[in-house]
Design a protein around this motif. Structure first.
Motif, PDB file in Angstrom:
ATOM      1  N   SER A  26       0.845  -1.197   0.000  1.00 17.21           N
ATOM      2  CA  SER A  26       0.000   0.000   0.000  1.00 17.21           C
ATOM      3  C   SER A  26       0.886   1.255   0.000  1.00 17.21           C
ATOM      4  N   MET A  27       1.961   1.201   0.790  1.00 18.91           N
ATOM      5  CA  MET A  27       2.899   2.330   0.843  1.00 18.91           C
ATOM      6  C   MET A  27       3.628   2.472  -0.486  1.00 18.91           C
ATOM      7  N   SER A  28       3.974   1.336  -1.078  1.00 19.64           N
ATOM      8  CA  SER A  28       4.686   1.358  -2.354  1.00 19.64           C
ATOM      9  C   SER A  28       3.832   2.059  -3.415  1.00 19.64           C
ATOM     10  N   ALA A  29       2.536   1.748  -3.433  1.00 11.72           N
ATOM     11  CA  ALA A  29       1.629   2.377  -4.405  1.00 11.72           C
ATOM     12  C   ALA A  29       1.595   3.888  -4.177  1.00 11.72           C
ATOM     13  N   HIS A  30       1.516   4.285  -2.902  1.00  7.15           N
ATOM     14  CA  HIS A  30       1.441   5.704  -2.569  1.00  7.15           C
ATOM     15  C   HIS A  30       2.734   6.433  -2.987  1.00  7.15           C
ATOM     16  N   LEU A  31       3.876   5.802  -2.721  1.00  7.01           N
ATOM     17  CA  LEU A  31       5.157   6.422  -3.077  1.00  7.01           C
ATOM     18  C   LEU A  31       5.278   6.577  -4.600  1.00  7.01           C
ATOM     19  N   LYS A  32       4.727   5.606  -5.296  1.00  5.23           N
ATOM     20  CA  LYS A  32       4.756   5.677  -6.764  1.00  5.23           C
ATOM     21  C   LYS A  32       3.895   6.851  -7.229  1.00  5.23           C
ATOM     22  N   PHE A  39      11.922   4.856  -3.973  1.00  4.31           N
ATOM     23  CA  PHE A  39      11.362   4.539  -2.654  1.00  4.31           C
ATOM     24  C   PHE A  39      10.257   3.489  -2.812  1.00  4.31           C
ATOM     25  N   SER A  40       9.464   3.682  -3.871  1.00  6.94           N
ATOM     26  CA  SER A  40       8.358   2.758  -4.125  1.00  6.94           C
ATOM     27  C   SER A  40       8.889   1.343  -4.379  1.00  6.94           C
ATOM     28  N   SER A  41       9.946   1.261  -5.181  1.00  5.67           N
ATOM     29  CA  SER A  41      10.504  -0.057  -5.505  1.00  5.67           C
ATOM     30  C   SER A  41      11.136  -0.708  -4.257  1.00  5.67           C
ATOM     31  N   TRP A  42      11.791   0.105  -3.425  1.00  8.53           N
ATOM     32  CA  TRP A  42      12.370  -0.402  -2.170  1.00  8.53           C
ATOM     33  C   TRP A  42      11.262  -1.020  -1.307  1.00  8.53           C
ATOM     34  N   MET A  43      10.153  -0.293  -1.214  1.00  7.38           N
ATOM     35  CA  MET A  43       9.048  -0.751  -0.369  1.00  7.38           C
ATOM     36  C   MET A  43       8.397  -2.008  -0.950  1.00  7.38           C
ATOM     37  N   THR A  69      -3.221 -22.563   9.498  1.00  6.91           N
ATOM     38  CA  THR A  69      -4.564 -21.971   9.436  1.00  6.91           C
ATOM     39  C   THR A  69      -4.387 -20.525   9.003  1.00  6.91           C
ATOM     40  N   LEU A  70      -4.831 -20.241   7.800  1.00  3.76           N
ATOM     41  CA  LEU A  70      -4.674 -18.865   7.305  1.00  3.76           C
ATOM     42  C   LEU A  70      -5.838 -18.016   7.790  1.00  3.76           C
ATOM     43  N   LYS A  71      -5.486 -16.921   8.445  1.00  7.41           N
ATOM     44  CA  LYS A  71      -6.531 -16.049   9.001  1.00  7.41           C
ATOM     45  C   LYS A  71      -6.755 -14.848   8.086  1.00  7.41           C
ATOM     46  N   GLN A  72      -7.842 -14.139   8.337  1.00  8.19           N
ATOM     47  CA  GLN A  72      -8.167 -12.973   7.507  1.00  8.19           C
ATOM     48  C   GLN A  72      -7.091 -11.888   7.660  1.00  8.19           C
ATOM     49  N   ILE A  73      -6.718 -11.307   6.526  1.00  6.65           N
ATOM     50  CA  ILE A  73      -5.720 -10.224   6.569  1.00  6.65           C
ATOM     51  C   ILE A  73      -6.466  -8.894   6.615  1.00  6.65           C
ATOM     52  N   LYS A  74      -6.156  -8.077   7.632  1.00  5.84           N
ATOM     53  CA  LYS A  74      -6.897  -6.813   7.741  1.00  5.84           C
ATOM     54  C   LYS A  74      -6.451  -5.825   6.654  1.00  5.84           C
ATOM     55  N   MET A  75      -7.315  -4.865   6.411  1.00  8.44           N
ATOM     56  CA  MET A  75      -7.028  -3.871   5.374  1.00  8.44           C
ATOM     57  C   MET A  75      -5.901  -2.951   5.836  1.00  8.44           C
ATOM     58  N   PRO A  76      -4.907  -2.706   4.965  1.00  3.75           N
ATOM     59  CA  PRO A  76      -3.810  -1.833   5.419  1.00  3.75           C
ATOM     60  C   PRO A  76      -4.209  -0.361   5.330  1.00  3.75           C
ATOM     61  N   GLU A  77      -3.430   0.470   6.015  1.00  2.00           N
ATOM     62  CA  GLU A  77      -3.644   1.921   5.861  1.00  2.00           C
ATOM     63  C   GLU A  77      -3.385   2.274   4.412  1.00  2.00           C
ATOM     64  N   PHE A  78      -4.073   3.309   3.908  1.00  2.00           N
ATOM     65  CA  PHE A  78      -3.776   3.727   2.530  1.00  2.00           C
ATOM     66  C   PHE A  78      -3.652   5.243   2.401  1.00  2.00           C
TER      67      PHE A  78
END
Ligand code: OFO
Length: 162
Positions: A26-32, A39-43, A69-78
């Protein structure tokens, strides 16, 4: 075979590693969007590493004849508030991950589970490296402030991360 409790905290750890990957993507998309391609590619590479960490635990559980047991992944900050604040969020997040890994180690110690202790050792060293790398980026960003030339050079340098 690992104990049920160790199995459970390792499953939780998989979720945390995958969530880290999600957050960093999510951070990578924002940096892009900001035009900071390096920075985006690093992230993005960091996100990939986190998924690999999750998979490492995934394999360990299966190899230990236990259950994934795979649990639900919460939505990241955007929504983020500038590049420095992004890396500060990463640093705080990594500190939480470090304490989470330490809890796995502590549990393994209590159970005299040498195999899991040996397994998490790698993660402990990895956390030291990750925290150090992010701290270093923060220090430099604080030092350079808004200086565009410095930001340009840093973006170029971080884009070269292999
Ligand atoms: Fe960035 O941490 Fe995984 O373990």
């Amino acid at each position: 075979m690992i104990s049920e409790q160790i199995n459970e905290i390792l499953n939780e750890q998989i979720n945390k590693e995958f969530y880290s990957g999600y957050l960093y993507l999510s951070m990578s998309a924002h940096l892009k969007e900001l035009g900071l391609n390096g920075f985006s590619s690093w992230m993005r590479k960091q996100a990939k590493e986190e998924v690999e960490h999750g998979l490492k635990i995934f394999d360990y559980i299966i190899d230990s004849d236990s259950f994934v047991t795979l649990k639900q992944i919460k939505m990241p900050e955007f929504e983020f508030n500038g590049i420095l604040s992004i890396f500060k969020v990463v640093y705080e997040h990594e500190k939480c991950i470090t304490s989470s890994i330490m809890k796995v180690a502590q549990k393994a110690e209590e159970e005299c589970d040498r195999t899991t202790l040996n397994f998490v050792d790698w993660f402990i060293s990895e956390q030291v490296e990750e925290e150090e790398a992010v701290k270093n980026i923060i220090k430099r960003l604080e030092l350079f402030g808004e200086a565009k030339e410095a930001l340009y050079l840093m973006d170029k340098e971080l884009g070269e991360r292999s």
